[in-house]
Scaffold this active site. Structure first.
Site, PDB file in Angstrom:
ATOM      1  CB  CYS A 115      55.944  42.575  25.284  1.00  0.00           C
ATOM      2  SG  CYS A 115      55.461  43.061  26.931  1.00  0.00           S
ATOM      3  NE  ARG A 165      55.214  43.426  19.587  1.00  0.00           N
ATOM      4  CZ  ARG A 165      54.205  42.885  18.918  1.00  0.00           C
ATOM      5  NH1 ARG A 165      53.957  43.278  17.697  1.00  0.00           N
ATOM      6  NH2 ARG A 165      53.465  41.967  19.472  1.00  0.00           N
ATOM      7  CD1 TRP A 174      52.680  49.750  27.250  1.00  0.00           C
ATOM      8  CD2 TRP A 174      51.359  48.126  28.050  1.00  0.00           C
ATOM      9  NE1 TRP A 174      51.538  50.349  27.730  1.00  0.00           N
ATOM     10  CE2 TRP A 174      50.704  49.370  28.230  1.00  0.00           C
ATOM     11  CE3 TRP A 174      50.721  46.968  28.489  1.00  0.00           C
ATOM     12  CZ2 TRP A 174      49.452  49.480  28.814  1.00  0.00           C
ATOM     13  CZ3 TRP A 174      49.472  47.081  29.073  1.00  0.00           C
ATOM     14  CH2 TRP A 174      48.845  48.321  29.224  1.00  0.00           C
ATOM     15  CG  ASN A 232      53.850  39.940  22.844  1.00  0.00           C
ATOM     16  OD1 ASN A 232      53.198  40.691  23.554  1.00  0.00           O
ATOM     17  ND2 ASN A 232      53.569  39.735  21.570  1.00  0.00           N
ATOM     18  N   GLY A 233      52.608  38.749  25.884  1.00  0.00           N
ATOM     19  CA  GLY A 233      51.287  38.167  26.115  1.00  0.00           C
ATOM     20  C   GLY A 233      50.969  38.197  27.604  1.00  0.00           C
ATOM     21  CD  GLU A 237      41.273  59.246  15.883  1.00  0.00           C
ATOM     22  OE1 GLU A 237      40.746  58.487  16.716  1.00  0.00           O
ATOM     23  OE2 GLU A 237      42.481  59.156  15.579  1.00  0.00           O
ATOM     24  CE  LYS A 283      45.183  59.761  17.678  1.00  0.00           C
ATOM     25  NZ  LYS A 283      44.702  58.640  16.959  1.00  0.00           N
ATOM     26  CD  GLU A 340      46.452  58.537  21.258  1.00  0.00           C
ATOM     27  OE1 GLU A 340      46.809  57.455  21.733  1.00  0.00           O
ATOM     28  OE2 GLU A 340      45.886  58.636  20.156  1.00  0.00           O
ATOM     29  CG  HIS A 357      20.666  66.895  25.798  1.00  0.00           C
ATOM     30  ND1 HIS A 357      19.371  67.186  26.123  1.00  0.00           N
ATOM     31  CD2 HIS A 357      20.731  66.876  24.445  1.00  0.00           C
ATOM     32  CE1 HIS A 357      18.665  67.305  25.009  1.00  0.00           C
ATOM     33  NE2 HIS A 357      19.471  67.134  23.971  1.00  0.00           N
ATOM     34  CE  LYS A 410      50.970  52.201  15.744  1.00  0.00           C
ATOM     35  NZ  LYS A 410      49.962  53.243  15.944  1.00  0.00           N
TER      36      LYS A 410
HETATM   37  C1  F6R Z   1      44.925  55.843  19.446  1.00  0.00           C
HETATM   38  C2  F6R Z   1      45.270  54.456  19.278  1.00  0.00           C
HETATM   39  C3  F6R Z   1      44.485  53.431  20.022  1.00  0.00           C
HETATM   40  C4  F6R Z   1      44.245  52.224  19.107  1.00  0.00           C
HETATM   41  C5  F6R Z   1      43.549  51.101  19.893  1.00  0.00           C
HETATM   42  C6  F6R Z   1      43.240  49.921  19.017  1.00  0.00           C
HETATM   43  O1  F6R Z   1      45.769  56.670  18.710  1.00  0.00           O
HETATM   44  O2  F6R Z   1      46.186  54.141  18.570  1.00  0.00           O
HETATM   45  O3  F6R Z   1      43.286  53.941  20.486  1.00  0.00           O
HETATM   46  O4  F6R Z   1      43.455  52.625  18.034  1.00  0.00           O
HETATM   47  O5  F6R Z   1      44.380  50.690  20.935  1.00  0.00           O
HETATM   48  O6  F6R Z   1      44.404  49.407  18.449  1.00  0.00           O
HETATM   49  P1  F6R Z   1      44.365  48.455  17.204  1.00  0.00           P
HETATM   50  O7  F6R Z   1      43.895  49.242  16.037  1.00  0.00           O
HETATM   51  O8  F6R Z   1      45.774  47.976  17.048  1.00  0.00           O
HETATM   52  O9  F6R Z   1      43.424  47.348  17.536  1.00  0.00           O
END
Ligand code: F6R
Length: 621
Positions: free
Chosen positions: A2, A27, A81, A107-108, A494, A498, A501, A517, A616
Site C-alpha cells: 500500500c 507497493r 495490496w 498502509n499497514g 533464486e 524468478k 513469480e 533423494h 514490492k
Molecule cells: C522476489 C522478491 C521477494 C522479496 C521478499 C523480501 O523477487 O522480490 O521475494 O525479496 O519479499 O522483500 P524485502 O527485500 O523488501 O524484504
C-alpha cells in the site's frame, strides 16, 4: 504494501495525486482511490484494479481538471495490496465513516481490528467493507464526537489500535488540512513553498520538493498550506527539522526499455560498480566501512553471524554465508525471517545479526530482527530504503540506495547489490581479524576478483539477445528444476523464484546432490533441468548430477563459462557466461537466469513488472 500520497497547495491536485500514486504503485496494485474536498463535502473516487482504471474513471467524470470539477487543492490517494478483504471497489481506500466526515488512507495492518469492530458495531456503527482500515476511520469518528479537536480524536483512536500503520486523514470540517500519523510504516512529509506533500516514501515527495521530514513512530503531523506542525501522542508539539534530499534520476523513466525489469537487470554492472567505487575503490586498499560504529574488539571477536531475510534477500544471505565462512571463518546461519519467529535465538553479545531487506519494511524480517535483538546481539541492516523501519532499527546500516529505486516487483539489481555488500562486509570483518597467511592471500584475491565483477557483469549483459533466443523455446514446459551446489545453490533457488513469480510456471531450486533423494522423480521431457556449473570445487559433482537427470530424458540447460567443451557436449542448451572464479560466480550465473525468467514470462504475455498477487514490500506477517 500500500502506498499513500497527499497534497495541499495551489496546483491542480489530481495530476499530482496520480503522479504520486504511479510513483508508489510498486507497493501494491490491487485497487486505488483518492479523496478530495469539494464544496462542503468529502468526495471519494476509487476502484478495484490498477491505477490506470482509476485514471479512466476520473477522465470520464471530467475530474482531471480543478477548474471544471470544483475540487479544492487538498486531497489524499492510495494504492492497495489487499490484506484484509478482497481487492474490490468497496474495500479500496480511501475509507470513510458512516457520516462521510472523515476519509482515511492506510498502509499497514491493524491486528486487533475485529475486537475494535465488535465494540463499534455494539455502539450501532454499520460497516460497509471487510477491511481493517474502515475500523480506523469509524473509530476516529466515534471519538471525534467526544473530543475537543480532531487531534484529540486521532490520539484517542490510535491508543486503542494494535498494529502497524501509516495514515493520511482528511476531515470534512477542516478542508485545508491533512493529518498524518505513523507506527512502523513509513510516512514522509515534503515541504514546499505554499504547498506540502505527504507520501509513503521520500522518492515520491522528492519528485515535487527537495525538503523532507521523515515522520517518526507515534508522531502526528498536521499539514496545511503554509505550515507543518508535529505532535506526540498526547498532543504536545514537537520540533522536527527538514533535511534536503538530493534528487535522483526519475525512476519512473524506463529509459527506452520495454519493462522496468529489463532496465533493472541491465543496470546491474553500474550498480555494483557504484558500490565498489564507494567502498572498495582499489583492491590494494581496505574496505571503507569505517562509518560502522562497531568497535574493533567486537569485530575481532564475532562468534557467530545470523542473517535474517525473506525471498530474494534470503537468497543473497545464503550466498553471504559461503563468503563469511570462507573468507572470515565465522560460523554463519541464514534463517527465513518468518521461520526464525518459531526458533529459540541462540545468540551472545559477540553475535552479529544482519537483517537484509530491499524495502526495509518486510514485516517478517522486522519481527525476526526485533526478536534477535532482544538477546543483546549486535545488529546491522542492509536495505535500499533509508526511510524504512529497518533503517530506523539499525544504528549500523549498509545502504544500497545507489542501486536506485527498483520499480519492478521482482528483485534483480537489489539482489546483486545486497550480495556486493555482503562480500564487502565479509572482507571488512576479515581485515579486522588477523587472518592466517593463506586466508590473507584469499582475501586479497577476492578483492581483485570483486573489482573485475562490473566488467564481467557488463559482458554478460551484452548477451541478452542470445539468452533470449536460447530460452524461449522452453516457454511451453510444465515445470522447471534448477540445480547448483555450494555458492551457486542459492542462485538455483533464486532462479526458480524468478521464473515462478514472473511466468507463473512452477519451478524448484535444489542443491544438485539432493536430486537423487527424491526430486529426480518429477523429471520427464516436459521438465527442463537447469544446471549452474562453473569451474571449481563443485564442478565435477554438478556435472555428475546433471548426467543423472539427462538419463531421465529431461531437457538439459546449463549456465557455464565460455569454452567449456565438456558442458557443451552434454547439455541441449548452454547459456554461456565469461570465465569467473567460483567464489565470485554468483554475480554472473544469476544474470542469464534472470533473463530466462524475463524472456519466458514476456513470451507468455505475463505482466512482468507487476506479477499477479504480489507487491514490492510485504508489510504483513
Ligand atoms: C522476489 C522478491 C521477494 C522479496 C521478499 C523480501 O523477487 O522480490 O521475494 O525479496 O519479499 O522483500 P524485502 O527485500 O523488501 O524484504
Amino acid at each position: 504494501m500500500c502506498g499513500i500520497v497527499g497534497y495541499i497547495g495551489k496546483k491542480e491536485i489530481i495530476p499530482i495525486l496520480m503522479e504520486g500514486l504511479h510513483s508508489l504503485e510498486y507497493r501494491g496494485y490491487d485497487s486505488s482511490g483518492i479523496a478530495l474536498h469539494k464544496g462542503n463535502s468529502l468526495n471519494v473516487i476509487k476502484s478495484a484494479g490498477k491505477i490506470s482504471i482509476l485514471e479512466e474513471i476520473l477522465k470520464k467524470k471530467g475530474s482531471h481538471s480543478n477548474g471544471k470539477n470544483g475540487y479544492t487543492h487538498c486531497g489524499i490517494g492510495h494504492t492497495r495490496w489487499a490484506t484484509h478483504g478482497e481487492p474490490n471497489d468497496i474495500n479500496a481506500h480511501p475509507h470513510s465513516d458512516t457520516d462521510e466526515k472523515i476519509a482515511v488512507v492506510h498502509n499497514g495492518i491493524i491486528r486487533n481490528y475485529q475486537e475494535v469492530r465488535e465494540k463499534l458495531v455494539k455502539a450501532g456503527i454499520k460497516f460497509l467493507s471487510t477491511t481493517d482500515t474502515e475500523v480506523i476511520v469509524q473509530l476516529i469518528a466515534f471519538h471525534l464526537k467526544n473530543s475537543n479537536s480532531v487531534l484529540e480524536s486521532i490520539c484517542k483512536s490510535v491508543n486503542e489500535l494494535d498494529g502497524s500503520y501509516a495514515l493520511a486523514i482528511l476531515f470534512k470540517d477542516e478542508p485545508q488540512k491533512i493529518y498524518g500519523i505513523r507506527k512502523e510504516s513509513p510516512l514522509v512529509i515534503g515541504i514546499g513553498e505554499k504547498e506540502n506533500y505527504i507520501a509513503s516514501d521520500s522518492a515520491t515527495v522528492s519528485r515535487f520538493v527537495d525538503k523532507i521530514i521523515r515522520l517518526g513512530d507515534n508522531e502526528i503531523v498536521e499539514i496545511s498550506l503554509e505550515k507543518t506542525i508535529f505532535y506526540d501522542l498526547v498532543g504536545n508539539k514537537i520540533i522536527k527539522n527538514p533535511q534536503i534530499v538530493i534528487k535522483t534520476k526519475d525512476f519512473l523513466d524506463k529509459r527506452g526499455y520495454k519493462h522496468y525489469l529489463a532496465k533493472e537487470i541491465n543496470e546491474q554492472a553500474e550498480v555494483i560498480s557504484n558500490l565498489l567505487s564507494d567502498y572498495l575503490p582499489s583492491a590494494e586498499k581496505t574496505v571503507n566501512f569505517d562509518f560502522l560504529k562497531f568497535d574493533k574488539e567486537f569485530l575481532k571477536n564475532i562468534d557467530r553471524i545470523l542473517i535474517l531475510a525473506c525471498g530474494t534477500a534470503w537468497h543473497a544471505g545464503l550466498v553471504g554465508k559461503y563468503v563469511f565462512e570462507n573468507t572470515a571463518s565465522i560460523p554463519t546461519e541464514v534463517q527465513l525471517a518468518s521461520e526464525f519467529l518459531n526458533l529459540k535465538p541462540l545468540l551472545t553479545k559477540n553475535s552479529l545479526v544482519i537483517g537484509i531487506s530491499q524495502s526495509g519494511e518486510t514485516a517478517d524480517t522486522l519481527a525476526a530482527v526485533k526478536k534477535a535483538l532482544s538477546t543483546g546481539a549486535a545488529f546491522l541492516g542492509i536495505t535500499n530504503k533509508p526511510d524504512s523501519a529497518l533503517a530506523d532499527l539499525a544504528k549500523d546500516k549498509l545502504l544500497i540506495s545507489k542501486a536506485g529505486t527498483e520499480v519492478s516487483v521482482a528483485a534483480t539489481k537489489t539482489f546483486t547489490a545486497q550480495m556486493t555488500m555482503l562480500y564487502l562486509l565479509a572482507i571488512f570483518i576479515s581485515e579486522h581479524r588477523i587472518p592466517s597467511l593463506e586466508l590473507g592471500k584469499e582475501i586479497n584475491m577476492l578483492k581483485h576478483e570483486l573489482r573485475m565483477i562490473p566488467r564481467l557483469v557488463d559482458q554478460t549483459l551484452t548477451r541478452a539477445e542470445y539468452y533470449q533466443e536460447q530460452v524461449i523455446k522452453y516457454a511451453d514446459k510444465r515445470d522447471f528444476v534448477f540445480i547448483g551446489r555450494g555458492i551457486n545453490f542459492p542462485i538455483a533457488l533464486e532462479a526458480a523464484l524468478k521464473l515462478k513469480e514472473l511466468s507463473y510456471i512452477h519451478a524448484s531450486g535444489y542443491a544438485s546432490g539432493e536430486m537423487k533423494h527424491g526430486p529426480i522423480a518429477v523429471l520427464d521431457p516436459n521438465v527442463p533441468v537447469v544446471s549452474i556449473i562453473v569451474p571449481g570445487e563443485t564442478y565435477d559433482r554438478v556435472l555428475q548430477n546433471s548426467l543423472e537427470a539427462k538419463s531421465r530424458s529431461a531437457p538439459m540447460i546449463a549456465v557455464a563459462v565460455d569454452g567449456d567443451k565438456k558442458v557443451d557436449s552434454v547439455f541441449d542448451t548452454v547459456l554461456h557466461i565469461p570465465s569467473v572464479s567460483e567464489i565470485a560466480s554468483p554475480f554472473l550465473t544469476v544474470i542469464p537466469l534472470q533473463f530466462l525468467a524475463y524472456y519466458i514470462a514476456e513470451h507468455l504475455g505475463r505482466d512482468v513488472d507487476q506479477p499477479r498477487n504480489l507487491a514490492k514490500s510485504v508489510t504483513v506477517e
